[in-house]
Design a protein around this motif. Structure first.
Motif, PDB file in Angstrom:
ATOM      1  N   ASN A  42       0.730  -1.032   0.113  1.00 45.48           N
ATOM      2  CA  ASN A  42       0.031  -0.032   0.031  1.00 45.48           C
ATOM      3  C   ASN A  42       0.811   1.372  -0.076  1.00 45.48           C
ATOM      4  OD1 ASN A  42      -1.567   2.240   0.948  1.00 45.48           O
ATOM      5  ND2 ASN A  42      -3.165   0.784   1.704  1.00 45.48           N
ATOM      6  N   MET A  72      -6.949 -11.100   1.244  1.00 49.82           N
ATOM      7  CA  MET A  72      -7.443 -10.255   0.329  1.00 49.82           C
ATOM      8  C   MET A  72      -8.074  -9.162   1.110  1.00 49.82           C
ATOM      9  SD  MET A  72      -5.855 -11.198  -2.521  1.00 49.82           S
ATOM     10  CE  MET A  72      -6.761 -10.188  -3.545  1.00 49.82           C
ATOM     11  N   PHE A 103      -5.708  -6.928   3.017  1.00 51.22           N
ATOM     12  CA  PHE A 103      -4.796  -5.832   2.380  1.00 51.22           C
ATOM     13  C   PHE A 103      -5.962  -4.997   1.542  1.00 51.22           C
ATOM     14  CE2 PHE A 103      -2.568  -4.869  -1.683  1.00 51.22           C
ATOM     15  CZ  PHE A 103      -1.360  -4.341  -1.077  1.00 51.22           C
ATOM     16  N   LYS A 104      -7.097  -5.564   0.977  1.00 48.21           N
ATOM     17  CA  LYS A 104      -7.776  -4.505   0.501  1.00 48.21           C
ATOM     18  C   LYS A 104      -8.690  -3.193   1.078  1.00 48.21           C
ATOM     19  CE  LYS A 104     -10.661  -7.517  -1.711  1.00 48.21           C
ATOM     20  NZ  LYS A 104     -11.486  -8.144  -2.628  1.00 48.21           N
ATOM     21  N   ASN A 135       1.837 -12.023  -3.255  1.00 48.29           N
ATOM     22  CA  ASN A 135       0.871 -12.674  -4.176  1.00 48.29           C
ATOM     23  C   ASN A 135       1.223 -12.479  -5.527  1.00 48.29           C
ATOM     24  OD1 ASN A 135      -1.627 -13.779  -4.817  1.00 48.29           O
ATOM     25  ND2 ASN A 135      -2.594 -12.349  -3.115  1.00 48.29           N
ATOM     26  N   THR A 162      -7.768  -7.325  -6.216  1.00 53.00           N
ATOM     27  CA  THR A 162      -7.136  -6.444  -5.427  1.00 53.00           C
ATOM     28  C   THR A 162      -7.805  -5.083  -5.684  1.00 53.00           C
ATOM     29  OG1 THR A 162      -4.994  -7.680  -5.058  1.00 53.00           O
ATOM     30  CG2 THR A 162      -5.064  -5.239  -4.490  1.00 53.00           C
ATOM     31  N   LEU A 213      -1.421   0.937  -5.453  1.00 51.38           N
ATOM     32  CA  LEU A 213      -0.911  -0.469  -5.283  1.00 51.38           C
ATOM     33  C   LEU A 213       0.511  -0.485  -5.926  1.00 51.38           C
ATOM     34  CD1 LEU A 213      -1.271  -3.507  -5.097  1.00 51.38           C
ATOM     35  CD2 LEU A 213      -2.055  -3.810  -7.202  1.00 51.38           C
TER      36      LEU A 213
END
Length: 422
Positions: free
Chosen positions: A158, A256, A259-260, A269, A277, A289
């Motif tokens: 991020n 997921m 992280f999202k 990944n 994502t 990203l």
């Protein structure tokens, strides 16, 4: 190599049946110079993102061959390998074409379930394929699949969170720990989500310590060597010191979502995860990203080579249309579409020159990663090596066993699986 007598006899019978089926619409025909009939395709791609693109591509094949009906079936990736084996062994319900994970191809070929593709319409412009992608399609000097996509792994991060913490992408495991601590201090967030229920995510650490699961050339088990123990220690240390959080189940979804939603700053990944994502609230601005090589271990920086092939069932009643479908789905144009819409890496060299691939930053990043990725052992048992490793990997991360015991237990399981291996 081991080959099942029952499976071989079954496929021979099915092949004879296919030859005797004639040219009705059910089985398909090319006697008039035009393909017809039905091609059932089992696609194992991600639902909600990849599947839409691949289904649309399949519809393009139908437009090109209006007398062919492509029956698209999305089969969950985790179920597809055994489901195909069971259907092929029973001689009932197997698809004409399957999207095979690279490790499945030699396994299916060894069992006699796949049609050899050398000299067929499925293989077109063979020299255009990346050599490392072709490697997984071979078994006993014959070609049993065509590479559709190739991939490897990197560390997703991020960018805004990194900027807030004043850090850059970690180049080593030591860097990873330092970066995670600064992120925790500045943002209160955990640095890394380490998927704990899938041993494929362990391979980068194993290769980073100079280890491997097996050495196919010398027929030796290597997972329980000191390098393997070091790799288990490395992942356990990441969890123990708070660098990473992990899980024992539902790993994909947990990773997921974390992280999202911005609960963690990083995850390991591959390009298959990009489309999903970018649906997260943290990545409404796609530019947030970041992707970097997986952090190096004490011996090397390594990531596994993965990907998917398209293979034709040996008992298909419509081989001609199936071969043509595989060629179409692995063509330069089809691969360019997948690169542009899904950021998936082509297996054809010329596809990288297409605008769709050139414009994809993810494809541009992963191409050199793939070129240096570590090849997995292309042996029939290759796919079966992961379950014993999964059990011990999860136990290490959740404190149920030690790295030393995990390496030994995995090695013992491998030697039972691989007869006469050292």
């Amino acid at each position: 190599m081991r080959r099942g007598i029952t499976a071989t006899a079954l496929v021979a019978a099915l092949a004879l049946a296919a030859t005797a089926c004639g040219s009705d619409d059910e089985t398909g025909s090319k006697s008039s110079g035009e393909l017809s009939g039905t091609v059932t395709w089992w696609d194992t791609s991600s639902v909600g993102s990849e599947d839409k693109v691949f289904k649309k591509l399949a519809e393009g094949f139908e437009k090109k061959h209006p007398k062919v009906d492509v029956k698209y079936v999305n089969v969950p990736f985790g179920e597809a390998q055994n489901k195909f084996k069971n259907a092929a062994q029973a001689g009932d319900g197997a698809p004409d074409v399957i999207r095979s994970e690279v490790a499945w191809t030699p396994d299916f070929a060894n069992l006699g379930y796949l049609a050899p593709l050398d000299g067929t319409a499925a293989l077109k412009n063979q020299d255009d394929f990346l050599k490392q992608a072709v490697a997984s399609t071979k078994y006993e000097d014959k070609t049993y699949a065509v590479p559709q996509v190739i991939d490897s792994m990197g560390i997703f991060y991020n960018k805004k969170m990194f900027e807030e913490a004043g850090v850059e992408a970690p180049a080593s495991l030591d860097d990873l720990k330092t970066v995670a601590k600064k992120i925790k201090d500045k943002t209160g967030k955990t640095g890394l989500y380490l998927r704990g229920d899938d041993p494929y995510y362990f391979l980068s650490f194993l290769y980073g310590e100079g280890g491997d699961m097996v050495d196919a050339g010398s027929k030796s088990v290597t997972i329980d060597k000191p390098e393997g123990v070091k790799a288990f220690k490395a992942v356990k240390a990441l969890v123990d010191d708070g660098t990473a959080k992990t899980d024992a189940s539902d790993g994909w979804e947990n990773m997921m979502q974390a992280f999202k939603n911005g609960d963690v700053a990083m995850m390991i990944n591959g390009p298959w995860a990009v489309a999903d994502t970018l649906t997260g609230k943290e990545f409404t601005d796609k530019g947030n990203l970041g992707v970097a090589p997986v952090p190096a271990g004490s011996a090397a920086q390594g990531a596994p080579q993965g990907g998917h092939n398209l293979a034709v069932y040996a008992g298909s009643k419509n081989l001609d249309a199936s071969y043509a479908f595989v060629e179409y789905m692995t063509s330069v144009d089809s691969q360019a579409t997948a690169a542009g819409e899904l950021n998936l890496l082509p297996t054809r060299t010329s596809a990288y020159a297409k605008k769709e691939a050139v414009d994809s930053e993810i494809v541009g990043f992963f191409k050199p990663v793939v070129e240096t990725a570590v090849e997995r052992p292309w042996i029939p048992e290759g796919g079966s090596l992961f379950e014993p490793l999964r059990i011990e990997y999860t136990k290490v991360l959740t404190g149920q066993t030690t790295p030393e015991k995990a390496a030994k237990a995995t090695g013992d399981s491998y030697r039972k699986l691989l007869k006469d291996w050292k």
